[in-house]
Design an enzyme around this catalytic site. Sequence first.
Site, PDB file in Angstrom:
ATOM      1  N   CYS A 125       0.389  -1.188   0.000  1.00  0.00           N
ATOM      2  CA  CYS A 125       0.074  -0.297  -0.130  1.00  0.00           C
ATOM      3  C   CYS A 125       1.068   1.244  -0.473  1.00  0.00           C
ATOM      4  O   CYS A 125       1.433   1.264   0.983  1.00  0.00           O
ATOM      5  CB  CYS A 125      -0.972  -0.175   1.248  1.00  0.00           C
ATOM      6  SG  CYS A 125      -2.372   1.800   1.189  1.00  0.00           S
ATOM      7  N   CYS A 128      -0.145   3.860   2.351  1.00  0.00           N
ATOM      8  CA  CYS A 128      -0.015   3.441   3.747  1.00  0.00           C
ATOM      9  C   CYS A 128       1.648   3.062   4.317  1.00  0.00           C
ATOM     10  O   CYS A 128       1.733   3.103   5.254  1.00  0.00           O
ATOM     11  CB  CYS A 128      -1.094   2.879   5.011  1.00  0.00           C
ATOM     12  SG  CYS A 128      -2.688   3.329   4.866  1.00  0.00           S
ATOM     13  N   HIS A 138      -7.123  -1.357   1.337  1.00  0.00           N
ATOM     14  CA  HIS A 138      -6.540   0.176   2.150  1.00  0.00           C
ATOM     15  C   HIS A 138      -8.563   0.416   1.593  1.00  0.00           C
ATOM     16  O   HIS A 138      -8.954   0.608   0.235  1.00  0.00           O
ATOM     17  CB  HIS A 138      -5.958   0.971   0.957  1.00  0.00           C
ATOM     18  CG  HIS A 138      -6.479   1.803   1.430  1.00  0.00           C
ATOM     19  ND1 HIS A 138      -4.954   2.319   2.441  1.00  0.00           N
ATOM     20  CD2 HIS A 138      -6.606   2.724   0.787  1.00  0.00           C
ATOM     21  CE1 HIS A 138      -5.287   3.687   2.671  1.00  0.00           C
ATOM     22  NE2 HIS A 138      -6.261   4.325   1.433  1.00  0.00           N
ATOM     23  N   HIS A 152     -16.877  -1.730   3.359  1.00  0.00           N
ATOM     24  CA  HIS A 152     -17.342   0.223   3.636  1.00  0.00           C
ATOM     25  C   HIS A 152     -18.937  -0.100   3.592  1.00  0.00           C
ATOM     26  O   HIS A 152     -19.380  -0.170   2.149  1.00  0.00           O
ATOM     27  CB  HIS A 152     -16.629   1.428   3.269  1.00  0.00           C
ATOM     28  CG  HIS A 152     -16.623   2.620   4.213  1.00  0.00           C
ATOM     29  ND1 HIS A 152     -16.047   2.367   4.935  1.00  0.00           N
ATOM     30  CD2 HIS A 152     -17.581   3.012   3.679  1.00  0.00           C
ATOM     31  CE1 HIS A 152     -16.647   3.522   5.428  1.00  0.00           C
ATOM     32  NE2 HIS A 152     -17.488   4.485   5.227  1.00  0.00           N
ATOM     33  N   CYS A 153     -19.307  -0.504   5.155  1.00  0.00           N
ATOM     34  CA  CYS A 153     -20.908   0.010   4.831  1.00  0.00           C
ATOM     35  C   CYS A 153     -21.339   1.426   5.266  1.00  0.00           C
ATOM     36  O   CYS A 153     -21.243   1.923   5.962  1.00  0.00           O
ATOM     37  CB  CYS A 153     -21.195  -1.041   5.394  1.00  0.00           C
ATOM     38  SG  CYS A 153     -23.372  -1.485   5.588  1.00  0.00           S
ATOM     39  N   CYS A 159     -16.235   1.140   8.827  1.00  0.00           N
ATOM     40  CA  CYS A 159     -15.992  -0.766   7.749  1.00  0.00           C
ATOM     41  C   CYS A 159     -15.616  -1.577   8.498  1.00  0.00           C
ATOM     42  O   CYS A 159     -15.126  -1.747   9.188  1.00  0.00           O
ATOM     43  CB  CYS A 159     -14.018  -0.291   7.294  1.00  0.00           C
ATOM     44  SG  CYS A 159     -13.256  -0.590   5.532  1.00  0.00           S
TER      45      CYS A 159
END
Length: 335
Positions: A125, A128, A138, A152-153, A159
């Site tokens: 990543c 990050c 990510h 992701h909700c 997340c």
Amino acid sequence: MAISRGLRCCQRIFSWIPVVIISSVVLWSYYAYVFELCFFTLHNTLEKVTYVLVFHVCFVMFCWTYWKAIFTPPSTPSKKFHLSFSDKERYEMEERPDVQKQILIDIAKKLPIFTRAQSGAIRFCDRCQLIKPDRCHHCSVCETCVLKMDHHCPWVNNCVGFSNYKFFLLFLSYSMLYCVFIAATVFQYFLKFWVGELPNDRAKFHVLFLLFVALMFFVSLMFLFGYHCWLVAKNRSTLEAFSAPVFQNGPDRNGFNVGVRKNLTQVFGEDKRLWLFPVFTSQGDGHYFPLRTLCESQNPLLASEGRWGEDGGSDEDSTDGEVEHDPSVTIDVEY
């Protein structure tokens, strides 16, 4: 820069709108059921007490699981997966892609990593600045890497991953139970209001909409919950269902599938008495998981400091560090 910060601030505010909508509907359902139905419409004391008690059990469990799904922060990779200062400097100063790839391979040998990118390279990543553990992705909304990320909700503004996947499943199940209980107990009074057996007052409006809203949410939740039950049984995340994880021997959708019973245990834990409560009981630390094609003794679920210590090395094999992906070695899979 100020405009960018302002946009991010607005985005954070607007991201809470779905949560506010769900919370408002639930609070209205509480008022409509407890007051308009139980207190103002029901006349049988035993029926009234029974409905109120059972309703509050469902309501408390729903709120508890929803709260945990929202406010449990996503688990992020430990510092052992971040590049050290020297490794980061060496990686950033190197301009040749092949050499950068080899640098990541050398670092990954000290870590329990078995999955690869689609190209076969080590999953890294850039934002990050870390080597991604297996099943880690990510999240652009949370702006961080999330262990065993599912999705992701927006309805929980969080997340869903290793730290709260059990809470999310319980939230779906108790939401369904909440809707079913309301619909089942309201139905007979819905019919009475409909045919005119009960007075045409404001309670009629609340009772009619209670049934419609409960049935509408139940149908949508039923499909979502059924899908996630299938994912748990197969030991897949939503992301892995759409894009199979890649191992050294290629993509494998069943790479983490070690049997239904063990798959359930990974999410809910060994103690079945705690399965229905939103307390964290998932196995492991989210950094690596048993593989279907590796012996359990070579790939334990629980992280071991003896396996990858503070120096990032492995006590069992300091020269190699990574267990070879041998397809001839398998574990017993229970379906």
